[in-house]
Write a protein that holds these residues in place. Structure first.
Motif, short mmCIF file in Angstrom:
data_model
loop_
_atom_site.label_atom_id
_atom_site.label_comp_id
_atom_site.label_asym_id
_atom_site.label_seq_id
_atom_site.Cartn_x
_atom_site.Cartn_y
_atom_site.Cartn_z
N SER A 115 -28.85 -15.90 -40.26
CA SER A 115 -27.83 -14.64 -40.07
C SER A 115 -27.54 -14.30 -41.67
N LEU A 116 -27.92 -15.16 -42.71
CA LEU A 116 -27.61 -14.62 -44.19
C LEU A 116 -28.48 -13.64 -44.38
N ALA A 117 -29.73 -13.46 -43.91
CA ALA A 117 -30.73 -12.33 -44.26
C ALA A 117 -30.16 -11.08 -44.10
N ARG A 118 -29.17 -10.75 -43.24
CA ARG A 118 -28.65 -9.25 -43.03
C ARG A 118 -27.85 -9.13 -44.22
N ARG A 119 -26.88 -9.96 -44.64
CA ARG A 119 -25.93 -9.81 -45.91
C ARG A 119 -26.57 -9.59 -47.04
N LEU A 120 -27.67 -10.74 -47.49
CA LEU A 120 -28.52 -10.50 -48.44
C LEU A 120 -29.36 -9.01 -48.37
N GLY A 121 -29.90 -8.73 -47.20
CA GLY A 121 -30.37 -7.33 -47.28
C GLY A 121 -29.58 -6.37 -47.64
N HIS A 122 -28.31 -6.36 -47.48
CA HIS A 122 -27.35 -5.22 -47.73
C HIS A 122 -26.99 -5.42 -49.26
N LEU A 123 -27.12 -6.51 -49.90
CA LEU A 123 -26.59 -6.60 -51.08
C LEU A 123 -28.04 -6.03 -51.84
N ALA A 124 -29.41 -6.30 -51.45
CA ALA A 124 -30.57 -5.80 -51.97
C ALA A 124 -30.69 -4.33 -51.99
N ARG A 125 -30.01 -3.73 -50.67
CA ARG A 125 -30.05 -2.44 -50.72
C ARG A 125 -29.26 -1.74 -51.70
N SER A 126 -28.08 -2.20 -51.97
CA SER A 126 -27.17 -1.88 -53.29
C SER A 126 -28.02 -1.93 -54.49
N ALA A 127 -28.69 -3.31 -54.80
CA ALA A 127 -29.24 -3.46 -55.96
C ALA A 127 -30.32 -2.74 -56.15
N GLY A 128 -31.25 -2.27 -55.14
CA GLY A 128 -32.39 -1.46 -55.08
C GLY A 128 -32.28 -0.05 -54.78
N ARG A 129 -31.28 0.49 -55.04
CA ARG A 129 -31.28 2.16 -54.86
C ARG A 129 -32.39 2.83 -55.33
N ASP A 130 -32.78 2.68 -56.53
CA ASP A 130 -33.75 3.37 -57.07
C ASP A 130 -35.12 3.02 -56.49
N VAL A 131 -35.36 1.86 -55.97
CA VAL A 131 -36.59 1.35 -55.12
C VAL A 131 -36.65 2.23 -53.88
N LEU A 132 -35.57 2.21 -53.41
CA LEU A 132 -35.44 2.77 -51.92
C LEU A 132 -35.41 4.30 -52.04
N ASP A 133 -35.19 4.81 -53.03
CA ASP A 133 -34.88 6.26 -53.01
C ASP A 133 -36.23 6.97 -52.79
N GLY A 134 -36.52 7.88 -51.75
CA GLY A 134 -37.58 8.40 -51.41
C GLY A 134 -38.70 7.74 -50.83
N ALA A 135 -38.45 6.41 -50.35
CA ALA A 135 -39.39 5.33 -49.87
C ALA A 135 -39.56 5.70 -48.32
N ASP A 136 -40.89 5.58 -47.73
CA ASP A 136 -40.92 5.74 -46.50
C ASP A 136 -40.84 4.85 -45.53
N LEU A 163 -32.14 -2.80 -44.78
CA LEU A 163 -32.35 -2.22 -46.05
C LEU A 163 -32.05 -0.51 -45.93
N GLY A 164 -31.90 -0.06 -44.60
CA GLY A 164 -31.43 1.25 -44.28
C GLY A 164 -32.78 2.22 -44.20
N ILE A 165 -33.98 1.78 -44.12
CA ILE A 165 -35.10 2.48 -44.05
C ILE A 165 -36.13 1.93 -43.00
N PRO A 166 -36.80 2.70 -42.25
CA PRO A 166 -37.68 2.01 -41.26
C PRO A 166 -38.57 1.01 -41.79
N GLU A 167 -38.75 -0.22 -41.19
CA GLU A 167 -39.67 -1.31 -41.38
C GLU A 167 -40.89 -1.14 -40.60
N LEU A 168 -41.90 -1.36 -41.70
CA LEU A 168 -43.34 -1.13 -41.06
C LEU A 168 -43.97 -2.72 -41.39
N PRO A 169 -44.34 -3.43 -40.02
CA PRO A 169 -45.11 -4.60 -40.47
C PRO A 169 -46.56 -4.33 -40.62
N ALA A 170 -46.79 -3.98 -41.98
CA ALA A 170 -48.30 -3.27 -42.20
C ALA A 170 -49.08 -4.40 -42.79
#
Length: 263
Positions: A115-136, A163-170
Motif C-alpha cells: 500500500s506504500l507504493a501509491r503514496r510514494l507514487g504520488h510523491l514521485a508524480r510531484s517530484a517528476g513533473r517535468d519527466v511526466l510532462d507530455g509523456a504518453d 503517476l496520473g498517466i496511462p500505464e503500459l506494461p511494455a
C-alpha cells in the motif's frame, strides 16, 4: 450534517478506536499511529523525506551545484559527462535512498506493505513533473515471473499506477538475473545485458505500434548506476519509441571502486 462531514467523523472515530484498542505502530519509526486509517506510516515520517533540490543532472537525476554554468541545453554532472551516453533523456527521483525513504522502500518490497507504493507514487508524480510532462505512457520495470510470484506484486507497476498517466506494461524479463545489490557498476551492466525484451502482449495483440513514436517514462523504485533503466530504454528505443525518460522513488549513490592506497 453533510455526508462528507459524517464520513470525516466516522473516520476519526475509527482512528481513535483503532489507536486505543489495537495500538498499531508506524512501520517506519515504530511510534504509535494517530490515524491508522490513513496507512501504516505516520505523517511525521512522510514529512521527514527530504526532496532533492534543483538543478539536477538530466542523465542521472543527481543534484547539481546551483552555481554551475550550463554550457548546453542538457545539464549533466561530472560522472555522467565521463560515462557513455545514456539512452534516457531525463531522469528524476523523489530523494536519496537514505533515512526514512530507504526504510519505506524496503518495507514496501520486503515486508509486504504494498500500500506504500501509491503514496510514494504520488510523491514521485510531484517530484517528476517535468519527466511526466507530455509523456504518453508510464512503463514499469518488470520483475521476473518467479520473483513477481514470490513478492506477490511488482512495486514498479504499483508506483506507475499512481503517476496520473496511462500505464503500459511494455517490457518483460527475458531471463533471470541475480539481484543487483552488492554488484559493482560494471557487474550491474553485465547482469542486465539482454535481460529485457518487449512484452509478449505487444506481439500477441499486434500493438507494437503503441510504443512507436511515443514518449515513455520508465518507472522503478531505486536507481543506482542506471544500468537497469538504460537496458530497458534501449529495448523501447529499438521498438520505435521517440524518447524514454525515467522516474524513480529514490536514487542511490553508485558503488565506487576501492581506492588504491600507497604501495
Amino acid at each position: 450534517m453533510s455526508g462528507f462531514h459524517l464520513l470525516r467523523l466516522a473516520t476519526g472515530l475509527v482512528d481513535a478506536l483503532g489507536t486505543v484498542v489495537l495500538g498499531p505502530a508506524c512501520v517506519a519509526c515504530g511510534n504509535a499511529l494517530d490515524a491508522p486509517t490513513r496507512g501504516p506510516v505516520c505523517q511525521p515520517c512522510w514529512d521527514r523525506i527530504p526532496a532533492l533540490l534543483p538543478p539536477y543532472c538530466d542523465a542521472c537525476g543527481a543534484p547539481l551545484p546551483s552555481s554551475r554554468v550550463l554550457d548546453s541545453s542538457r545539464a549533466t554532472c561530472r560522472d555522467c559527462r565521463r560515462a557513455p551516453a545514456s539512452a534516457l533523456t531525463l531522469v528524476r527521483a523523489i530523494g536519496s535512498y537514505d533515512g526514512t525513504l530507504r526504510v519505506l522502500v524496503q518495507r514496501m518490497k520486503y515486508a509486504g506493505h504494498s500500500s506504500l507504493a501509491r503514496r510514494l507514487g504520488h510523491l514521485a508524480r510531484s517530484a517528476g513533473r517535468d519527466v511526466l510532462d507530455g509523456a504518453d505512457y508510464a512503463v514499469p520495470v518488470p520483475l521476473h515471473p518467479v520473483r513477481r510470484l514470490q513478492r506477490g506484486f511488482n512495486q514498479a507497476a504499483l508506483i506507475a499506477g499512481a503517476l496520473g498517466i496511462p500505464e503500459l506494461p511494455a517490457l518483460r524479463r527475458a531471463r533471470w538475473t541475480p539481484t543487483q545489490t552488492g554488484l559493482s557498476a560494471q557487474q550491474r551492466q553485465q547482469n542486465v545485458d539482454r535481460a529485457f525484451a518487449l512484452s509478449y502482449l505487444l506481439h500477441l495483440r499486434g500493438t507494437r505500434h503503441t510504443v512507436k513514436n511515443r514518449t515513455l517514462v520508465l518507472v522503478d523504485d531505486v536507481r543506482t548506476t542506471g544500468a537497469t533503466l538504460d537496458a530497458c530504454a534501449r529495448v523501447l528505443l529499438a521498438a520505435g519509441a521517440a524518447e524514454v525518460r525515467a522516474l524513480t522513488v529514490a536514487r542511490a549513490e553508485p558503488p565506487r571502486p576501492p581506492s588504491r592506497g600507497p604501495r
